[in-house]
Design a protein around this motif. Structure first.
Motif, mmCIF file in Angstrom:
data_model
loop_
_atom_site.group_PDB
_atom_site.id
_atom_site.type_symbol
_atom_site.label_atom_id
_atom_site.label_comp_id
_atom_site.label_asym_id
_atom_site.label_seq_id
_atom_site.Cartn_x
_atom_site.Cartn_y
_atom_site.Cartn_z
ATOM 1 N N ALA A 296 -13.366 -10.095 -5.700
ATOM 2 C CA ALA A 296 -12.822 -8.881 -6.462
ATOM 3 C C ALA A 296 -13.081 -7.315 -5.646
ATOM 4 O O ALA A 296 -12.216 -6.805 -5.776
ATOM 5 C CB ALA A 296 -13.665 -8.904 -7.960
ATOM 6 N N PHE A 297 -14.149 -7.483 -5.106
ATOM 7 C CA PHE A 297 -14.600 -6.109 -4.325
ATOM 8 C C PHE A 297 -13.513 -6.075 -3.146
ATOM 9 O O PHE A 297 -12.832 -5.110 -2.911
ATOM 10 C CB PHE A 297 -15.999 -6.270 -4.065
ATOM 11 C CG PHE A 297 -16.478 -4.969 -3.103
ATOM 12 C CD1 PHE A 297 -16.623 -3.834 -3.568
ATOM 13 C CD2 PHE A 297 -16.580 -5.327 -1.915
ATOM 14 C CE1 PHE A 297 -16.946 -2.749 -2.566
ATOM 15 C CE2 PHE A 297 -16.869 -4.471 -0.690
ATOM 16 C CZ PHE A 297 -16.923 -2.949 -1.398
ATOM 17 N N ILE A 298 -13.537 -7.090 -2.575
ATOM 18 C CA ILE A 298 -12.717 -7.088 -1.496
ATOM 19 C C ILE A 298 -11.099 -6.928 -1.661
ATOM 20 O O ILE A 298 -10.423 -6.016 -1.017
ATOM 21 C CB ILE A 298 -12.573 -8.723 -0.588
ATOM 22 C CG1 ILE A 298 -13.794 -8.665 -0.043
ATOM 23 C CG2 ILE A 298 -11.560 -8.845 0.398
ATOM 24 C CD1 ILE A 298 -14.385 -10.281 0.166
ATOM 25 N N THR A 299 -10.644 -7.404 -2.835
ATOM 26 C CA THR A 299 -9.218 -7.246 -3.350
ATOM 27 C C THR A 299 -9.206 -5.499 -3.495
ATOM 28 O O THR A 299 -8.038 -5.111 -3.060
ATOM 29 C CB THR A 299 -9.088 -7.833 -4.382
ATOM 30 O OG1 THR A 299 -9.153 -9.255 -4.504
ATOM 31 C CG2 THR A 299 -7.705 -7.658 -5.058
ATOM 32 N N ILE A 300 -9.948 -4.969 -4.009
ATOM 33 C CA ILE A 300 -10.018 -3.562 -4.316
ATOM 34 C C ILE A 300 -9.789 -2.681 -3.081
ATOM 35 O O ILE A 300 -8.930 -2.052 -2.924
ATOM 36 C CB ILE A 300 -11.049 -2.887 -5.347
ATOM 37 C CG1 ILE A 300 -11.056 -3.611 -6.617
ATOM 38 C CG2 ILE A 300 -10.971 -1.442 -5.333
ATOM 39 C CD1 ILE A 300 -12.120 -3.353 -7.197
ATOM 40 N N ILE A 301 -10.693 -2.980 -2.267
ATOM 41 C CA ILE A 301 -10.765 -2.104 -0.942
ATOM 42 C C ILE A 301 -9.624 -2.647 0.060
ATOM 43 O O ILE A 301 -8.919 -1.685 0.529
ATOM 44 C CB ILE A 301 -12.095 -2.571 -0.117
ATOM 45 C CG1 ILE A 301 -13.322 -2.090 -0.972
ATOM 46 C CG2 ILE A 301 -12.116 -1.924 1.089
ATOM 47 C CD1 ILE A 301 -13.542 -0.689 -1.380
ATOM 48 N N TRP A 302 -9.212 -3.925 -0.130
ATOM 49 C CA TRP A 302 -7.994 -4.211 0.781
ATOM 50 C C TRP A 302 -6.721 -3.562 -0.028
ATOM 51 O O TRP A 302 -5.852 -3.013 0.932
ATOM 52 C CB TRP A 302 -7.749 -5.686 0.479
ATOM 53 C CG TRP A 302 -6.629 -6.298 1.224
ATOM 54 C CD1 TRP A 302 -5.900 -5.910 2.430
ATOM 55 C CD2 TRP A 302 -6.178 -7.694 1.041
ATOM 56 N NE1 TRP A 302 -5.068 -6.751 2.582
ATOM 57 C CE2 TRP A 302 -5.170 -7.808 2.123
ATOM 58 C CE3 TRP A 302 -6.494 -8.817 0.278
ATOM 59 C CZ2 TRP A 302 -4.396 -9.057 2.166
ATOM 60 C CZ3 TRP A 302 -5.910 -9.864 0.294
ATOM 61 C CH2 TRP A 302 -4.658 -10.090 1.243
ATOM 62 N N GLY A 303 -6.492 -3.643 -0.968
ATOM 63 C CA GLY A 303 -5.484 -3.100 -2.001
ATOM 64 C C GLY A 303 -5.352 -1.453 -1.530
ATOM 65 O O GLY A 303 -4.159 -0.817 -1.179
ATOM 66 N N ILE A 304 -6.441 -0.860 -1.493
ATOM 67 C CA ILE A 304 -6.603 0.713 -1.105
ATOM 68 C C ILE A 304 -6.041 0.947 0.309
ATOM 69 O O ILE A 304 -5.233 1.750 0.538
ATOM 70 C CB ILE A 304 -7.946 1.491 -1.248
ATOM 71 C CG1 ILE A 304 -8.244 1.284 -2.739
ATOM 72 C CG2 ILE A 304 -8.089 2.847 -0.644
ATOM 73 C CD1 ILE A 304 -9.705 1.777 -3.209
ATOM 74 N N LEU A 305 -6.642 0.061 1.339
ATOM 75 C CA LEU A 305 -6.066 0.213 2.536
ATOM 76 C C LEU A 305 -4.742 -0.051 2.976
ATOM 77 O O LEU A 305 -4.056 0.562 3.648
ATOM 78 C CB LEU A 305 -6.875 -0.519 3.461
ATOM 79 C CG LEU A 305 -8.456 -0.182 3.837
ATOM 80 C CD1 LEU A 305 -9.400 -1.287 4.230
ATOM 81 C CD2 LEU A 305 -8.519 1.222 4.636
ATOM 82 N N ALA A 306 -4.094 -1.040 2.194
ATOM 83 C CA ALA A 306 -2.824 -1.399 2.279
ATOM 84 C C ALA A 306 -1.908 -0.024 1.838
ATOM 85 O O ALA A 306 -0.898 -0.144 2.406
ATOM 86 C CB ALA A 306 -2.491 -2.647 1.389
ATOM 87 N N GLY A 307 -2.308 0.533 0.745
ATOM 88 C CA GLY A 307 -1.794 1.485 0.411
ATOM 89 C C GLY A 307 -1.641 2.671 1.502
ATOM 90 O O GLY A 307 -0.719 3.226 1.745
ATOM 91 N N VAL A 308 -2.962 2.796 1.950
ATOM 92 C CA VAL A 308 -2.974 3.821 3.216
ATOM 93 C C VAL A 308 -1.902 3.321 4.369
ATOM 94 O O VAL A 308 -1.398 4.359 5.057
ATOM 95 C CB VAL A 308 -4.540 3.908 3.433
ATOM 96 C CG1 VAL A 308 -4.553 4.727 4.607
ATOM 97 C CG2 VAL A 308 -5.401 4.470 2.578
ATOM 98 N N GLY A 309 -1.985 2.120 4.513
ATOM 99 C CA GLY A 309 -1.222 1.683 5.583
ATOM 100 C C GLY A 309 0.184 1.833 5.803
ATOM 101 O O GLY A 309 0.655 2.391 6.629
ATOM 102 N N GLY A 310 0.837 1.801 4.653
ATOM 103 C CA GLY A 310 2.230 2.214 4.455
ATOM 104 C C GLY A 310 2.560 3.441 4.712
ATOM 105 O O GLY A 310 3.505 3.766 5.439
ATOM 106 N N ASN A 311 1.649 4.631 4.258
ATOM 107 C CA ASN A 311 1.734 6.049 4.812
ATOM 108 C C ASN A 311 1.702 6.015 6.179
ATOM 109 O O ASN A 311 2.407 6.889 6.653
ATOM 110 C CB ASN A 311 0.769 6.979 3.784
ATOM 111 C CG ASN A 311 1.183 6.898 2.368
ATOM 112 O OD1 ASN A 311 1.987 7.944 2.125
ATOM 113 N ND2 ASN A 311 1.028 5.968 1.651
ATOM 114 N N ILE A 312 0.637 5.473 6.769
ATOM 115 C CA ILE A 312 0.240 5.637 8.202
ATOM 116 C C ILE A 312 1.700 5.150 8.978
ATOM 117 O O ILE A 312 2.027 5.728 10.074
ATOM 118 C CB ILE A 312 -0.899 4.927 8.316
ATOM 119 C CG1 ILE A 312 -2.340 5.679 8.091
ATOM 120 C CG2 ILE A 312 -0.979 4.393 9.973
ATOM 121 C CD1 ILE A 312 -3.472 4.936 8.289
#
Length: 393
Positions: A296-312
């Protein structure tokens, strides 16, 4: 002026949501579509894969062809085509008709998304551009991760046709809002096709494209099989998997907001750090993915980073060819779709050969190669700046 810009960006975010939702929302109703048209699920999958392939092919060319036309007119044209395509899908009784009604709008998909990023960036100062683009990206994330469960829910509680009505309604709302509230945006300085295509002669552009393909492969090579991973490795029941996918989607949107601030504050450091941060998450996923609470914790962090990744990804390509923004955004969209296709294919190969748990390796290998591309591009950028400074002196 600020209120008008905010409204403009909001309308474009809704428009992007409608277009991405039309592309990705079908994933949630593929079994129902296969049954409705009396075809196999793999054949019904063409409604997704063929759409993505058309976007990848038309990404660099279509924004280029329409770059000299009034931007409001182009936006209305694209949204209108999506509305018509979705209406045909509602009433289609033949699979071929349904497929054609999706493929034709797919050609126009890169035009709207490219324009939305370009107009958002141009509506504010250069320093604030990443924040403006990140707001449009909320529409992208919502279309990719929120549209799927919404379409699935509507289809299961009402009918398949009502899910298609949902796609139509969102695009129609964006069309009406654009017609009423978006000002006329004639192109003041039309860049020739040759000027825009000359961006492809720059090695920094190609390094950026390679990096984006690899970073998107890193994200979607794993995310494409996230539900399968949670089912077979974490042993989550189906209702928990749905909740986890929704959590990932919400975290993705948070990542979009964060990305705008990170790229505005220090873009270069943010891009260089990204593969290492996502790599750390994949290591945790590999080591602790079988446990519910860590997952559950990994999913939250992974989701945030994936959102950052699109912008990057968008920033990395866009900043490599700022002289041709529409063309650069088209290249970005094409690169993302190529990366998604490669990542998903490799992910499927790894799962079939060595098991679901090892799909994480696709992401990890893509990140290693992506980091090399990013560092090479950064090195070349610094060399170009040094040469420019010497000329000025």
């Amino acid at each position: 002026m600020t209120k008008r810009n905010n409204l403009l960006i909001f309308i474009m975010a809704v428009g992007v949501f409608g277009i991405i939702n039309t592309e990705m929302g079908v994933i949630g109703i593929l079994p129902s579509l296969a049954e409705h048209f009396d075809v196999s699920v793999s054949k019904a999958g063409l409604l997704v894969s063929l759409f993505a392939l058309v976007v990848a092919v038309s990404g660099p060319t279509m924004p280029l062809l329409f770059s000299g036309i009034n931007r409001k007119t182009v936006m209305l044209l694209v949204l209108g085509i999506f509305v018509i395509g979705n209406i045909i899908s509602i009433f289609a009784s033949n699979f071929t008709v349904a497929l054609i009604s999706r493929v034709i709008p797919a050609f126009f998909h890169p035009i709207y998304c490219s324009l939305a990023f370009t107009v958002a960036a141009a509506s504010v100062s250069k320093d604030e551009a990443p924040k403006a683009v990140s707001k449009v990206f909320i529409g992208v994330s919502a279309g990719m991760v929120v549209g799927v469960p919404i379409a699935s829910f509507i289809a299961s509680t009402t009918s398949l046709q009502m899910a298609m009505v949902f796609f139509t309604a969102v695009n129609a709302i964006a069309f009406i809002a654009t017609l009423l509230f978006v000002p006329s945006m004639p192109v003041k300085e039309r860049l020739s096709y040759g000027t825009q295509l000359s961006a492809l002669t720059k090695s920094i552009v190609w390094l950026s494209i390679v990096a984006v393909i690899l970073l998107n492969s890193a994200i979607f090579g794993v995310y494409s099989y996230f539900a399968e991973y949670m089912k077979t490795v974490t042993n989550f029941p189906s209702n928990t998997i749905t909740i986890m996918l929704a959590i990932y989607g919400g975290a993705n949107i948070i990542g979009n907001v964060m990305a705008g601030k990170l790229l505005t504050k220090n873009a270069q450091k943010s891009v260089v750090a990204f593969p290492f941060a996502l790599g750390a998450v994949y290591i945790l996923l590999f080591l602790f993915g079988q446990y519910s609470l860590p997952m559950a914790f990994i999913t939250i962090i992974w989701g945030i980073l994936a959102g950052v990744g699109g912008n990057i990804n968008q920033y990395w390509v866009m900043s490599s060819a700022p002289e041709a923004p529409d063309f650069a955004n088209g290249l970005f969209l094409s690169s993302c779709n190529v990366g998604t296709t490669i990542g998903a294919a490799l992910g499927g190969l790894f799962i079939s050969q060595i098991g679901t748990q090892y799909v994480v390796l696709v992401g990890f290998l893509s990140l290693i190669l992506g980091s090399v591309s990013i560092l090479l591009r950064k090195y070349m950028y610094s060399l170009q700046n040094e040469a420019l400074e010497k000329k000025i002196i």
